[in-house]
Design an enzyme around this catalytic site. Sequence first.
Site, PDB file in Angstrom:
ATOM      1  N   ALA A   1       2.973  -0.504   5.042  1.00  0.00           N
ATOM      2  CA  ALA A   1       2.499  -0.594   6.426  1.00  0.00           C
ATOM      3  C   ALA A   1       2.003  -1.995   6.792  1.00  0.00           C
ATOM      4  CB  ALA A   1       1.395   0.437   6.665  1.00  0.00           C
TER       5      ALA A   1
ATOM      6  N   ARG B   1       5.055  11.075  -2.286  1.00  0.00           N
ATOM      7  CA  ARG B   1       4.685  10.787  -0.908  1.00  0.00           C
ATOM      8  C   ARG B   1       5.861  11.018   0.045  1.00  0.00           C
ATOM      9  NH1 ARG B   1       4.649   4.667   1.388  1.00  0.00           N
ATOM     10  NH2 ARG B   1       3.776   5.158   3.426  1.00  0.00           N
TER      11      ARG B   1
ATOM     12  N   ASN C   1       8.282  -5.336  -0.391  1.00  0.00           N
ATOM     13  CA  ASN C   1       8.124  -4.153   0.450  1.00  0.00           C
ATOM     14  C   ASN C   1       6.624  -4.066   0.707  1.00  0.00           C
ATOM     15  OD1 ASN C   1       7.855  -1.720   1.700  1.00  0.00           O
ATOM     16  ND2 ASN C   1       9.256  -0.607   0.355  1.00  0.00           N
TER      17      ASN C   1
ATOM     18  N   TYR D   1      11.025   9.152   1.930  1.00  0.00           N
ATOM     19  CA  TYR D   1      11.121   8.106   0.901  1.00  0.00           C
ATOM     20  C   TYR D   1      11.873   8.528  -0.359  1.00  0.00           C
ATOM     21  CZ  TYR D   1       7.691   5.923   3.950  1.00  0.00           C
ATOM     22  OH  TYR D   1       7.055   5.379   5.028  1.00  0.00           O
TER      23      TYR D   1
ATOM     24  N   HIS E   1      12.794  -2.319   2.688  1.00  0.00           N
ATOM     25  CA  HIS E   1      12.193  -1.014   2.998  1.00  0.00           C
ATOM     26  C   HIS E   1      13.126   0.086   2.534  1.00  0.00           C
ATOM     27  CE1 HIS E   1       9.165  -2.962   5.413  1.00  0.00           C
ATOM     28  NE2 HIS E   1      10.134  -3.696   5.938  1.00  0.00           N
TER      29      HIS E   1
ATOM     30  N   GLU F   1      12.779  -9.209   2.560  1.00  0.00           N
ATOM     31  CA  GLU F   1      11.957  -8.056   2.945  1.00  0.00           C
ATOM     32  C   GLU F   1      12.779  -6.794   2.699  1.00  0.00           C
ATOM     33  OE1 GLU F   1      10.613  -8.217   7.019  1.00  0.00           O
ATOM     34  OE2 GLU F   1      10.243  -6.057   7.079  1.00  0.00           O
TER      35      GLU F   1
ATOM     36  N   ARG G   1      12.248   4.698  13.298  1.00  0.00           N
ATOM     37  CA  ARG G   1      11.070   5.559  13.161  1.00  0.00           C
ATOM     38  C   ARG G   1      10.082   5.315  14.310  1.00  0.00           C
ATOM     39  NH1 ARG G   1       8.980   5.166   7.212  1.00  0.00           N
ATOM     40  NH2 ARG G   1       7.738   6.939   7.974  1.00  0.00           N
TER      41      ARG G   1
ATOM     42  N   PRO H   1       0.800  -1.227   0.000  1.00  0.00           N
ATOM     43  CA  PRO H   1       0.000   0.000   0.000  1.00  0.00           C
ATOM     44  C   PRO H   1       0.833   1.276   0.000  1.00  0.00           C
ATOM     45  CG  PRO H   1      -0.798  -1.522   1.676  1.00  0.00           C
ATOM     46  CD  PRO H   1       0.443  -2.130   1.088  1.00  0.00           C
ATOM     47  N   ASN H   2       0.369   2.204  -0.791  1.00  0.00           N
ATOM     48  CA  ASN H   2       0.915   3.578  -0.873  1.00  0.00           C
ATOM     49  C   ASN H   2       2.257   3.687  -1.591  1.00  0.00           C
ATOM     50  OD1 ASN H   2      -1.276   4.843   0.619  1.00  0.00           O
ATOM     51  ND2 ASN H   2      -0.470   3.729   2.377  1.00  0.00           N
TER      52      ASN H   2
HETATM   53  C1  DQA Z   1       8.157   1.328   4.162  1.00  0.00           C
HETATM   54  C2  DQA Z   1       8.144   1.516   5.690  1.00  0.00           C
HETATM   55  C3  DQA Z   1       6.754   1.270   6.240  1.00  0.00           C
HETATM   56  O1  DQA Z   1       6.748   1.477   7.644  1.00  0.00           O
HETATM   57  C4  DQA Z   1       5.774   2.230   5.613  1.00  0.00           C
HETATM   58  O2  DQA Z   1       4.460   1.969   6.083  1.00  0.00           O
HETATM   59  C5  DQA Z   1       5.815   2.237   4.140  1.00  0.00           C
HETATM   60  C6  DQA Z   1       7.119   2.207   3.486  1.00  0.00           C
HETATM   61  C7  DQA Z   1       9.529   1.677   3.562  1.00  0.00           C
HETATM   62  O3  DQA Z   1       9.782   1.287   2.421  1.00  0.00           O
HETATM   63  O4  DQA Z   1      10.337   2.372   4.189  1.00  0.00           O
HETATM   64  O5  DQA Z   1       4.790   2.340   3.469  1.00  0.00           O
HETATM   65  O6  DQA Z   1       7.892  -0.028   3.884  1.00  0.00           O
END
Ligand code: DQA
Length: 154
Positions: A84, A25, A81, A30, A107, A105, A114, A17-18
């Site tokens: 959230a 964003r 990735n 990011y 990020h 995994e 954070r 998501p997102n």
């Molecule tokens: C994320 C870190 C997550 O906590 C966050 O919700 C994201 C992006 C990252 O790539 O740093 O959406 O996965």
Amino acid sequence: MSSANHTPPVVLLLSGPNLNLLGEREPDIYGRATLEDHVAVARRAADEHGFVLEHRQSNFEGELVEAVQAARNHAAAVVINAGALTHYSWALHDALAAFDGVVVEIHLSNPAAREPFRHTSVIAPVADGVIAGFGGLGYGLAIEAVARKMSESR
Ligand code: DQA
């Protein structure tokens, strides 16, 4: 992969998501690169290792679960990735637990540095390893990690 008789291994890159909003964003966290930019980095690294990269982004947990299920008997590795969902999706945890290949995994940010709700990953226990905090560089590192892990298990 050396044998010409084998089809190249598929690496499934999953974006949660997102992540479709990357570039716009929270750029302070990011960065300015788009998801397409990160996928291009991963694809270049995959090409170098003789992998076929497939990418899927979804804002929906169930779609990501189904993508992991479809990766069974199809992909050699999943790089994920989960956004959230990383922090609470036991459904993704279970789907990945049922996947036999390599799981990385990833990020962009370093969730451990954070807010407290980001300090837990329910994906990490079913991943071979985690790459976090290196921004877009992490996408290339993740493919490199897949290659190393796969050569170990050959
Ligand atoms: C994320 C870190 C997550 O906590 C966050 O919700 C994201 C992006 C990252 O790539 O740093 O959406 O996965």
